[in-house]
Design an enzyme around this catalytic site. Structure first.
Site, PDB file in Angstrom:
ATOM      1  N   PHE A 134       0.857  -1.184   0.000  1.00  0.00           N
ATOM      2  CA  PHE A 134       0.000   0.000   0.000  1.00  0.00           C
ATOM      3  C   PHE A 134       0.893   1.233   0.000  1.00  0.00           C
ATOM      4  CE2 PHE A 134      -2.403   3.524   1.691  1.00  0.00           C
ATOM      5  CZ  PHE A 134      -3.566   3.450   0.930  1.00  0.00           C
ATOM      6  N   ASP A 219       9.427   2.833   1.867  1.00  0.00           N
ATOM      7  CA  ASP A 219       8.254   3.637   2.189  1.00  0.00           C
ATOM      8  C   ASP A 219       8.053   3.587   3.701  1.00  0.00           C
ATOM      9  OD1 ASP A 219       5.745   4.685   2.686  1.00  0.00           O
ATOM     10  OD2 ASP A 219       4.812   3.809   0.916  1.00  0.00           O
ATOM     11  N   LYS A 248       2.668  11.485   6.834  1.00  0.00           N
ATOM     12  CA  LYS A 248       1.786  11.295   7.986  1.00  0.00           C
ATOM     13  C   LYS A 248       2.283  12.048   9.215  1.00  0.00           C
ATOM     14  CE  LYS A 248      -0.270   6.982   6.346  1.00  0.00           C
ATOM     15  NZ  LYS A 248      -1.487   7.613   5.793  1.00  0.00           N
TER      16      LYS A 248
END
Length: 395
Positions: A134, A219, A248
């Site tokens: 993801f 990531d 984030k």
């Protein structure tokens, strides 16, 4: 709720709770009920809601200047880039806004590096990715997703990606050729249910990339910035990627901030006009990001994670041993995936909310727990009391 149902596109399926306020690890709905937030904005709220230091940094910048665009310089961006690079052990920073933008940026950069430095023939570059990945929901990113919800009916898809099973080093090796420019992987897969690879996987990928002149892109958008008790999840295996995507928690839950950090000879292939973002690197984001980096440098959140992690593992093991529906769990730092056999993950989240705990289901029967990193022992007790009660409800 009625207005959302009428006026918002239905691309989310939220729990029927309307949050009004939040502080630390707790939120309050419009009726005054309080909930322990064990999603933390998918790790965007690692420092909790309305963190005083981050709010103070944002307010100070709001009164000064918030936006300039990269057409001009501002007094926050240069210091932010230096401080983030030093924290990450990197040489260069490219700021963006959202995590998906950071991943897109890393992909473009890797391709440009492949053509301009590695001398890959034009339009032949390939990037190896992982199954169950993801990295966002942009058109390019969903082109190498195997999640039907994210991918179906959004083609035609972007070419140039090869998929290996996550954790399978041999499969990664077999997919490499002279035109491979990068391997893109999450060190720990978050959306898939907090999936931790075999201990040899990430070091093995690092070695393969080094031997074959291929970039390793990690990531760390969910896994980084303290979530695992280390600065980055890659630190758990003493692996240094060539590029990292961050996001984030980098914006402190206040503003969207993301970045690609890494080697100067890789990010340095980009020239003016070849990539950009209107809001990327704006003074407000940079000011908040600087305070985030300062807090991470102090290390209090990482230390709290390391202190609470054994307690979290023990609580999960106790639930698994209790015979009330937990069939498996994964755990690292303050991050867990809990899989049940009685009811769906969604149903468990609904029962959790009824007991004052907010969490998010992922992939059918799994619920992800990612509470704020500054949660207390008492908060953790509340989390496990709610989990036990919700599991008993379903059982």
């Amino acid at each position: 709720m009625d207005q959302e149902g009428t006026w918002l596109a239905h691309n989310y399926h939220p729990l029927d709770i309307v949050i009004h306020a939040g502080h630390g690890a707790w939120v309050e709905d419009v009726q005054g009920w309080r909930y322990l937030d064990c999603l933390a904005g998918y790790s965007a709220l690692n420092f909790g809601h309305t963190n005083r230091r981050l709010v103070r940094a944002a307010k100070a910048q709001l009164d000064t200047i918030t936006m300039t665009s990269r057409a001009f310089r501002n007094d926050q961006l240069g210091p932010f880039a230096r401080e983030l690079a030093e924290f990450a052990g990197a040489e260069m920073v490219l700021p963006m806004n959202t995590g998906a933008e950071a991943v897109e940026t890393a992909i473009k950069t890797a391709r440009a590096w492949g053509y301009r430095v590695k001398a890959v023939p034009e339009n032949r570059a390939n990037i190896i990715v992982m199954g169950s990945n993801f990295h966002g929901r942009t058109t390019t990113v969903i082109s190498f997703s195997d999640d039907d919800d994210a991918r179906s009916d959004f083609g035609p898809y972007t070419a140039g990606f090869r998929m290996a099973p996550f954790g399978d080093l041999g499969a990664v090796r077999d997919l490499m050729d002279d035109n491979t420019v990068a391997v893109l992987t999450e060190p720990i897969q978050g959306e898939a249910g907090v999936i931790i690879p075999p201990p040899s996987f990430l070091p093995g990928v690092r070695q393969l990339c080094t031997e074959n002149n291929i970039l390793l892109i990690a990531d760390e958008i969910q896994s980084g910035l303290g979530r695992t008790g280390t600065n980055f999840a890659c630190d758990l295996w003493a692996v240094t990627p060539d590029l990292m995507t961050l996001g984030k928690a980098l914006g402190g839950g206040i503003v969207p901030v993301s970045a690609v950090v890494g080697r100067a000879d890789v990010l340095g292939v980009l020239e003016p006009g070849q990539h950009g973002s209107t809001f990327g690197g704006n003074p407000l984001s940079a000011a908040v990001g600087r305070e985030v980096v300062q807090m991470l440098n102090e290390g209090d959140c990482q230390a709290n994670v390391r202190e609470l992690a054994p307690r979290m593992h023990a609580g999960l093991q106790e639930l698994a041993d209790a015979g009330i529906g937990v069939v498996n769990f994964t755990h690292v730092g303050l991050w867990s995936g809990v899989t049940i056999d009685s009811g769906s993950g969604r149903e468990l989240c609904e029962r959790l909310a009824a007991h004052g705990v907010l969490a998010k289901d992922t992939h059918g029967h799994t619920v992800r727990l990612s509470p704020p990193l500054m949660m207390s022992r008492g908060d953790m007790d509340v989390m496990f009391e709610g989990l036990s009660a919700a599991l008993h409800d379903l059982a």
